[in-house]
Design a protein around this motif. Structure first.
Motif, PDB file in Angstrom:
ATOM      1  N   VAL A   1      12.723  62.659  51.401  1.00 42.26           N
ATOM      2  CA  VAL A   1      11.427  62.206  51.020  1.00 42.26           C
ATOM      3  C   VAL A   1      11.384  61.837  49.660  1.00 42.26           C
ATOM      4  O   VAL A   1      11.828  62.968  48.706  1.00 42.26           O
ATOM      5  N   ASN A   2      10.893  60.856  49.029  1.00 40.42           N
ATOM      6  CA  ASN A   2      10.695  60.554  47.530  1.00 40.42           C
ATOM      7  C   ASN A   2       9.775  61.753  46.989  1.00 40.42           C
ATOM      8  O   ASN A   2       8.763  62.072  47.571  1.00 40.42           O
ATOM      9  N   GLU A   3      10.325  62.268  45.724  1.00 39.24           N
ATOM     10  CA  GLU A   3       9.474  63.274  45.055  1.00 39.24           C
ATOM     11  C   GLU A   3       8.023  62.753  44.717  1.00 39.24           C
ATOM     12  O   GLU A   3       7.115  63.331  44.658  1.00 39.24           O
ATOM     13  N   LEU A   4       8.060  61.356  44.705  1.00 42.33           N
ATOM     14  CA  LEU A   4       6.627  60.737  44.347  1.00 42.33           C
ATOM     15  C   LEU A   4       5.856  60.317  45.653  1.00 42.33           C
ATOM     16  O   LEU A   4       4.712  59.622  45.552  1.00 42.33           O
ATOM     17  N   ALA A   5       6.324  60.798  46.912  1.00 44.59           N
ATOM     18  CA  ALA A   5       5.394  60.289  47.776  1.00 44.59           C
ATOM     19  C   ALA A   5       4.151  60.964  47.923  1.00 44.59           C
ATOM     20  O   ALA A   5       4.046  62.100  47.584  1.00 44.59           O
ATOM     21  N   THR A   6       3.310  60.294  48.507  1.00 48.36           N
ATOM     22  CA  THR A   6       1.938  60.764  48.862  1.00 48.36           C
ATOM     23  C   THR A   6       1.892  61.825  49.842  1.00 48.36           C
ATOM     24  O   THR A   6       3.087  62.001  50.617  1.00 48.36           O
ATOM     25  N   MET A   7       0.920  62.703  50.137  1.00 53.55           N
ATOM     26  CA  MET A   7       1.049  63.697  50.832  1.00 53.55           C
ATOM     27  C   MET A   7       1.083  62.901  52.306  1.00 53.55           C
ATOM     28  O   MET A   7       1.453  63.594  53.349  1.00 53.55           O
ATOM     29  N   ARG A   8       0.116  62.098  52.590  1.00 53.14           N
ATOM     30  CA  ARG A   8       0.402  61.099  53.810  1.00 53.14           C
ATOM     31  C   ARG A   8       2.020  60.903  54.173  1.00 53.14           C
ATOM     32  O   ARG A   8       2.136  60.908  55.236  1.00 53.14           O
ATOM     33  N   GLU A   9       2.441  60.225  53.283  1.00 53.59           N
ATOM     34  CA  GLU A   9       3.777  59.827  53.446  1.00 53.59           C
ATOM     35  C   GLU A   9       4.747  61.247  53.862  1.00 53.59           C
ATOM     36  O   GLU A   9       5.550  61.181  54.547  1.00 53.59           O
ATOM     37  N   ARG A  10       4.396  62.287  53.091  1.00 56.43           N
ATOM     38  CA  ARG A  10       5.240  63.586  53.688  1.00 56.43           C
ATOM     39  C   ARG A  10       5.012  63.886  54.884  1.00 56.43           C
ATOM     40  O   ARG A  10       5.753  64.322  55.530  1.00 56.43           O
ATOM     41  N   ILE A  11       3.795  63.849  55.381  1.00 57.36           N
ATOM     42  CA  ILE A  11       3.410  64.127  56.960  1.00 57.36           C
ATOM     43  C   ILE A  11       4.024  63.329  57.731  1.00 57.36           C
ATOM     44  O   ILE A  11       4.571  63.401  58.740  1.00 57.36           O
ATOM     45  N   GLU A  12       4.011  61.858  57.476  1.00 57.27           N
ATOM     46  CA  GLU A  12       4.652  61.067  58.287  1.00 57.27           C
ATOM     47  C   GLU A  12       6.199  61.539  58.438  1.00 57.27           C
ATOM     48  O   GLU A  12       6.768  61.034  59.377  1.00 57.27           O
ATOM     49  N   PHE A  13       6.722  61.529  57.214  1.00 55.85           N
ATOM     50  CA  PHE A  13       8.329  61.955  57.318  1.00 55.85           C
ATOM     51  C   PHE A  13       8.546  63.374  58.193  1.00 55.85           C
ATOM     52  O   PHE A  13       9.414  63.095  58.966  1.00 55.85           O
ATOM     53  N   LEU A  14       7.597  64.045  58.037  1.00 50.29           N
ATOM     54  CA  LEU A  14       7.628  65.431  58.976  1.00 50.29           C
ATOM     55  C   LEU A  14       7.561  65.208  60.389  1.00 50.29           C
ATOM     56  O   LEU A  14       8.057  65.268  61.456  1.00 50.29           O
ATOM     57  N   ASN A  15       6.685  64.082  60.765  1.00 53.81           N
ATOM     58  CA  ASN A  15       6.271  63.838  62.032  1.00 53.81           C
ATOM     59  C   ASN A  15       7.305  63.037  62.657  1.00 53.81           C
ATOM     60  O   ASN A  15       7.950  63.299  63.625  1.00 53.81           O
ATOM     61  N   GLU A  16       8.181  62.169  61.804  1.00 56.56           N
ATOM     62  CA  GLU A  16       9.198  61.501  62.360  1.00 56.56           C
ATOM     63  C   GLU A  16      10.313  62.429  62.729  1.00 56.56           C
ATOM     64  O   GLU A  16      11.033  62.287  63.666  1.00 56.56           O
ATOM     65  N   ALA A  17      10.758  63.434  61.810  1.00 58.80           N
ATOM     66  CA  ALA A  17      11.674  64.398  61.988  1.00 58.80           C
ATOM     67  C   ALA A  17      11.294  65.071  63.369  1.00 58.80           C
ATOM     68  O   ALA A  17      12.159  65.596  64.015  1.00 58.80           O
ATOM     69  N   SER A  18      10.083  65.433  63.693  1.00 61.41           N
ATOM     70  CA  SER A  18       9.562  66.318  65.040  1.00 61.41           C
ATOM     71  C   SER A  18       9.854  65.219  66.037  1.00 61.41           C
ATOM     72  O   SER A  18      10.416  65.798  67.112  1.00 61.41           O
ATOM     73  N   VAL A  19       9.740  63.807  66.110  1.00 65.08           N
ATOM     74  CA  VAL A  19      10.194  63.056  67.285  1.00 65.08           C
ATOM     75  C   VAL A  19      11.583  63.159  67.444  1.00 65.08           C
ATOM     76  O   VAL A  19      12.103  63.034  68.348  1.00 65.08           O
ATOM     77  N   MET A  20      12.218  63.089  66.362  1.00 66.06           N
ATOM     78  CA  MET A  20      13.950  62.928  66.544  1.00 66.06           C
ATOM     79  C   MET A  20      14.429  64.260  67.157  1.00 66.06           C
ATOM     80  O   MET A  20      15.309  63.962  67.675  1.00 66.06           O
ATOM     81  N   LYS A  21      13.638  65.379  66.951  1.00 63.69           N
ATOM     82  CA  LYS A  21      14.169  66.647  67.538  1.00 63.69           C
ATOM     83  C   LYS A  21      14.173  66.405  69.091  1.00 63.69           C
ATOM     84  O   LYS A  21      14.816  67.031  69.784  1.00 63.69           O
ATOM     85  N   ALA A  22      13.370  65.546  69.523  1.00 60.48           N
ATOM     86  CA  ALA A  22      13.154  65.415  71.011  1.00 60.48           C
ATOM     87  C   ALA A  22      14.314  64.309  71.664  1.00 60.48           C
ATOM     88  O   ALA A  22      14.551  64.336  72.850  1.00 60.48           O
ATOM     89  N   PHE A  23      15.155  63.599  71.032  1.00 60.49           N
ATOM     90  CA  PHE A  23      16.205  62.937  71.121  1.00 60.49           C
ATOM     91  C   PHE A  23      17.278  63.745  71.956  1.00 60.49           C
ATOM     92  O   PHE A  23      17.505  64.620  71.562  1.00 60.49           O
ATOM     93  N   LYS A  24      17.716  63.158  72.911  1.00 57.07           N
ATOM     94  CA  LYS A  24      18.861  63.828  73.665  1.00 57.07           C
ATOM     95  C   LYS A  24      20.110  62.896  73.435  1.00 57.07           C
ATOM     96  O   LYS A  24      20.545  62.124  74.492  1.00 57.07           O
ATOM     97  N   CYS A  25      20.542  62.793  72.268  1.00 56.71           N
ATOM     98  CA  CYS A  25      21.898  61.878  71.905  1.00 56.71           C
ATOM     99  C   CYS A  25      22.594  62.639  70.856  1.00 56.71           C
ATOM    100  O   CYS A  25      22.029  63.357  69.887  1.00 56.71           O
ATOM    101  N   HIS A  26      24.121  62.717  71.241  1.00 59.82           N
ATOM    102  CA  HIS A  26      24.950  63.497  70.310  1.00 59.82           C
ATOM    103  C   HIS A  26      25.054  62.934  68.943  1.00 59.82           C
ATOM    104  O   HIS A  26      25.336  63.458  68.060  1.00 59.82           O
ATOM    105  N   HIS A  27      24.330  61.903  68.629  1.00 59.08           N
ATOM    106  CA  HIS A  27      24.556  61.003  67.420  1.00 59.08           C
ATOM    107  C   HIS A  27      23.202  61.457  66.669  1.00 59.08           C
ATOM    108  O   HIS A  27      23.186  61.236  65.265  1.00 59.08           O
ATOM    109  N   VAL A  28      22.348  61.958  67.123  1.00 58.75           N
ATOM    110  CA  VAL A  28      21.000  62.453  66.466  1.00 58.75           C
ATOM    111  C   VAL A  28      20.934  63.997  66.417  1.00 58.75           C
ATOM    112  O   VAL A  28      20.935  64.471  67.549  1.00 58.75           O
TER     113      VAL A  28
END
Length: 83
Positions: A56-83
């Motif tokens: 995440v960019n150092e200049l990212a807003t708090m909203r962007e940081r939270i969206e970044f973390l939300n995306e990571a949380s979604v990716m945790k649920a993937f059932k694929c050896h590439h992710v």
């Protein structure tokens, strides 16, 4: 106001920076740079796994940081050896 630490709770997916080696820059993602890297001990002790490191960019807003973390949380649920 709240901080990203109040939104994100580290879990078993958390990898310490000491176990990560950055190899090269791959390109720009929606939140920051993406790098090719190696992670030590993800699959087996002492074994390196090729990974993509999203940042995440150092200049990212708090909203962007939270969206970044939300995306990571979604990716945790993937059932694929590439992710």
């Amino acid at each position: 106001y709240f901080s990203a630490s109040e939104v994100y709770v580290p879990d078993e997916w958390e990898v310490s920076r000491e176990k990560i080696t950055v190899i090269r820059e791959l390109g720009q993602g929606s939140f920051g740079m993406v790098y090719e890297g190696l992670a030590l001990g993800l699959v087996a002790e002492g074994e390196e796994t090729k990974v993509a490191l999203k940042t995440v960019n150092e200049l990212a807003t708090m909203r962007e940081r939270i969206e970044f973390l939300n995306e990571a949380s979604v990716m945790k649920a993937f059932k694929c050896h590439h992710v």
